[in-house]
Design an enzyme around this catalytic site. Structure first.
Site, PDB file in Angstrom:
ATOM      1  N   ARG A 154       0.984  -1.320   0.052  1.00 28.47           N
ATOM      2  CA  ARG A 154       0.063   0.000  -0.033  1.00 28.47           C
ATOM      3  C   ARG A 154       0.940   1.265   0.042  1.00 28.47           C
ATOM      4  O   ARG A 154       1.638   1.312   0.983  1.00 28.47           O
ATOM      5  CB  ARG A 154      -0.767  -0.071   1.265  1.00 28.47           C
ATOM      6  CG  ARG A 154      -2.044   0.975   1.053  1.00 28.47           C
ATOM      7  CD  ARG A 154      -2.817   0.454   2.344  1.00 28.47           C
ATOM      8  NE  ARG A 154      -2.344   1.010   3.546  1.00 28.47           N
ATOM      9  CZ  ARG A 154      -3.261   1.274   4.649  1.00 28.47           C
ATOM     10  NH1 ARG A 154      -4.368   1.236   4.796  1.00 28.47           N
ATOM     11  NH2 ARG A 154      -2.498   1.726   5.867  1.00 28.47           N
ATOM     12  N   THR A 213      -0.807   7.633  -0.979  1.00 32.28           N
ATOM     13  CA  THR A 213      -1.909   7.339  -1.829  1.00 32.28           C
ATOM     14  C   THR A 213      -3.001   6.638  -1.098  1.00 32.28           C
ATOM     15  O   THR A 213      -4.023   6.611  -1.405  1.00 32.28           O
ATOM     16  CB  THR A 213      -1.723   7.190  -3.307  1.00 32.28           C
ATOM     17  OG1 THR A 213      -1.444   5.901  -3.500  1.00 32.28           O
ATOM     18  CG2 THR A 213      -0.990   8.164  -3.865  1.00 32.28           C
ATOM     19  N   ASP A 237       0.927  -2.009  12.424  1.00 30.45           N
ATOM     20  CA  ASP A 237       1.352  -2.578  10.967  1.00 30.45           C
ATOM     21  C   ASP A 237       1.694  -4.097  10.959  1.00 30.45           C
ATOM     22  O   ASP A 237       2.523  -4.519  11.693  1.00 30.45           O
ATOM     23  CB  ASP A 237       2.457  -1.647  10.584  1.00 30.45           C
ATOM     24  CG  ASP A 237       3.026  -2.113   8.965  1.00 30.45           C
ATOM     25  OD1 ASP A 237       2.983  -0.895   8.330  1.00 30.45           O
ATOM     26  OD2 ASP A 237       3.378  -3.151   8.664  1.00 30.45           O
ATOM     27  N   ASP A 279       5.191  -5.418   9.516  1.00 27.98           N
ATOM     28  CA  ASP A 279       6.426  -4.851  10.549  1.00 27.98           C
ATOM     29  C   ASP A 279       6.310  -5.826  11.730  1.00 27.98           C
ATOM     30  O   ASP A 279       7.500  -6.044  12.197  1.00 27.98           O
ATOM     31  CB  ASP A 279       6.397  -3.269  10.981  1.00 27.98           C
ATOM     32  CG  ASP A 279       6.722  -2.313   9.627  1.00 27.98           C
ATOM     33  OD1 ASP A 279       7.145  -3.033   8.721  1.00 27.98           O
ATOM     34  OD2 ASP A 279       6.424  -1.161   9.786  1.00 27.98           O
TER      35      ASP A 279
END
Ligand code: PRP
Ligand code: URA
Length: 209
Positions: free
Chosen positions: A104, A108, A200, A203
């Site tokens: 991603r 944006t 995340d 991560d």
């Protein structure tokens, strides 16, 4: 209409609580994601068709159920979806595994496709597309497009945590794809992260932050 299934088995819910916890380190996070993926796979395969097979036990003959040869495929969305593959394969070792690489764009929030490799008989397989997070839905929607473009007809999407925004977007874009999640959270923040979510996923799984 696609259905959203929240898998509320207590073991799944318990483990997801620890997956979310900020104090859960990479090793434990990975182990928990693996375990939850197994439990979710157990739940979502409960409707697989069975056929009866003749058996002979030490006591006598009879009939007993075996899976009716449905061909399954698991497709993780790279990279965080990888964390769910082994857990599913524990239950369905004969499943083939494809990969869809997407990330991603942080500016944006749009998904960028960088890799697709699928089993050659993808059109005959019942596919389980996996990614821990359904946030805006952009990644999952594009991943389903990537699968359909290559002939896939039967797709389900499995995630750990979904946001209402992602569920709506996915439902609008792919009404034929059922969504299975362990949790339906409140909303997204301004950066597209799920609140409360787990942070995340990539991560935390790979220790890259
Ligand atoms: C995360 C996650 C999903 C996506 C969800 O991946 O694993 O793929 O974000 O967000 P969306 O629903 O708004 O598209 P990310 O893009 O961070 O890539 P990574 O797995 O390589 O870390
Ligand atoms: N991707 C993640 O890894 N986490 C979120 O909360 C949203 C997108």
């Amino acid at each position: 209409m696609p259905k959203i299934h929240v898998l509320d088995h207590p073991l799944i819910q318990h483990k997801v609580t620890y997956i979310r916890d900020i104090n859960t380190g990479t090793k434990e996070f990975r182990e928990l994601v693996d375990e939850v993926a197994t439990l979710m796979a157990y739940e979502i395969t409960r409707n697989l068709p069975l056929t009866q097979k003749e058996i002979e036990t030490p006591i006598g003959k009879g009939m007993s159920g075996v899976l009716a040869g449905k061909k399954l495929g698991i497709v993780p969305i790279l990279r965080a979806g990888l964390g769910m593959v082994e857990g599913i394969l524990n239950l369905i070792p004969a499943a083939k595994v494809g990969h869809v690489g997407l990330y991603r764009d942080p500016e944006t929030l749009q998904p960028v496709e960088y890799y697709v490799k699928l089993p050659s008989d993808v059109s005959e397989r019942e596919l389980i597309l996996v990614d821990p997070m359904l946030a805006t839905g952009g990644s999952a929607i594009d991943a389903v497009h990537a699968l359909k473009k290559r002939g896939a007809k039967n797709i389900r999407f499995m995630c750990l945590i979904a946001a209402p925004e992602g569920v709506k977007a996915m439902t609008d874009a792919h009404p034929d794809v059922d969504i299975y999640t362990a949790a339906l959270d409140e909303k997204l923040d301004e950066k597209g992260y799920i609140i409360p979510g787990l942070g995340d996923a990539g991560d935390r799984l790979f220790g890259t932050k």
